[in-house]
Design a protein around this motif. Structure first.
Motif: not given
Ligand code: FO1
Ligand code: CA
Length: 313
Positions: A258-278
């Motif tokens: 969804y790059r270049n389309l969305i401003d915010l992405l809600v991810v699960d608490e279990q996927d916290a390690e993906s935050n920096a990459a997002i």
């Protein structure tokens, strides 16, 4: 409308129901994928519209994941007795929906109008609309040849190897009036991409001519909710499709999609390690419990999404 939700099947429908329970009816428009639609036994069946409609009306079967609660199956038994096809399950109550829809379409009524009538009859207050009144059909190109989505998914149980997806008819299809109206509404405050399968449920919508451009032109935040939690699809074939298309199954790849389309992405608490990459994709990650196991969880996630949009940027 204040909120436009783009929605596919079951996972997305749950968030749509959550949004409907925290927003005044006039503030919500839910626009649904029709790429899964197909013709079967002379009927036009719209699985994602129906899943969403039943969830909004609170008559969906949560265990099975599709169709209506408290179903009976006399029609299927009789059909089997007649040697008819039984690979696609049509409950007696659900069948009434398909018969009504097909009957009205044959009378020349648009899919948008039939959908609005069915939704009203089921007591749904918000706007529920197909993405388009023109047929768009998701074709799954596989090692066994091209297959309609329901053929691939239900009849063949996702066994053929997926090579690519094609949204047949999308380039000739026009946005439904409700979708156009929502996009040009001066009251619009946010666009929500529900946790539906990005490739199977959301991409057919995004494939409509002019839609991506229109979304980018809207000055409102676009929030997506990941359909992937801890490397697994919450429901349905999202994970299988991701793997088949060569992606690692994780929330970051949902962001990448969804790059270049969305401003915010809600991810699960279990996927916290993906935050920096997002964040590196230019998308603001929001952490929240995103598995919606009951009404309270649906409302909570709906509020999280709306609050995040409110606070953005
Ligand atoms: N999914 C199945 O796996 N098997 C079925 O027999 C089936 C019947 C069915 C009938 C009406 C309807 O609205 C949906 C139905 N689904 C069935 C779900 C449908 O295949 C959806 O496309 C998937 O849930 C993916 O979104
Ligand atoms: Ca924007």
């Amino acid at each position: 409308t204040r909120v436009l939700a783009l929605c596919g099947g079951v996972g997305g429908a749950k968030l749509a129901a959550g949004l409907a329970s925290v927003l005044p009816a006039a503030d919500l428009t839910v626009v649904v994928n029709t790429g899964d639609d197909f013709e079967h036994l002379g009927l036009t069946i719209c699985p994602d519209l129906d899943s969403t409609m039943y969830a909004l009306a609170g008559v969906n079967d949560e265990q099975r994941g599709w169709g209506r609660r408290g179903e009976s199956w006399d029609f299927m038994s009789a059909l089997e007795g007649l040697g008819g096809p039984t690979w696609f399950g049509l409950g007696d109550r659900d069948l009434a929906t398909h018969v009504m829809r097909s009957h009205r379409l044959a009378q020349g009524v648009s899919l948008s109008q039939v959908t609005a009538q069915l939704a009203t009859a089921l007591g749904i207050g918000c706007r529920l609309a197909p993405m388009s009144d023109h047929p768009v059909r998701t074709c799954v190109h596989t090692d066994e040849g091209p297959l309609g989505f329901q053929d691939y998914f239900v009849r063949l149980g996702c066994r053929p190897k997926v090579e690519r997806l094609e949204y047949v008819g999308a380039t000739q299809a026009k946005l439904s009036r409700d979708l156009q109206a929502a996009l040009s509404s001066s009251r619009l405050e946010c666009i929500v991409i529900c946790p539906s399968n990005p490739w199977l449920s959301i991409d057919p919508i995004l494939a409509l001519p002019g839609l991506r451009f229109a979304l980018r032109c809207c000055e409102v935040p676009i929030v997506a909710v990941s359909p992937i939690v801890a490397g697994r699809a919450i429901k349905g074939p999202a994970a299988d499709i991701m793997r088949a298309l060569g992606y690692t199954v994780d929330a970051t790849n949902i962001g990448r999609h969804y790059r270049n389309l969305i401003d915010l992405l809600v991810v699960d608490e279990q996927d916290a390690e993906s935050n920096a990459a997002i964040e590196a994709l230019g998308i603001a990650p929001i952490r929240a419990p995103i598995v919606m196991k009951d009404e309270a969880a649906r409302r909570r996630l709906a509020k999280t999404v709306l609050d995040a949009a409110d606070r953005w940027p």
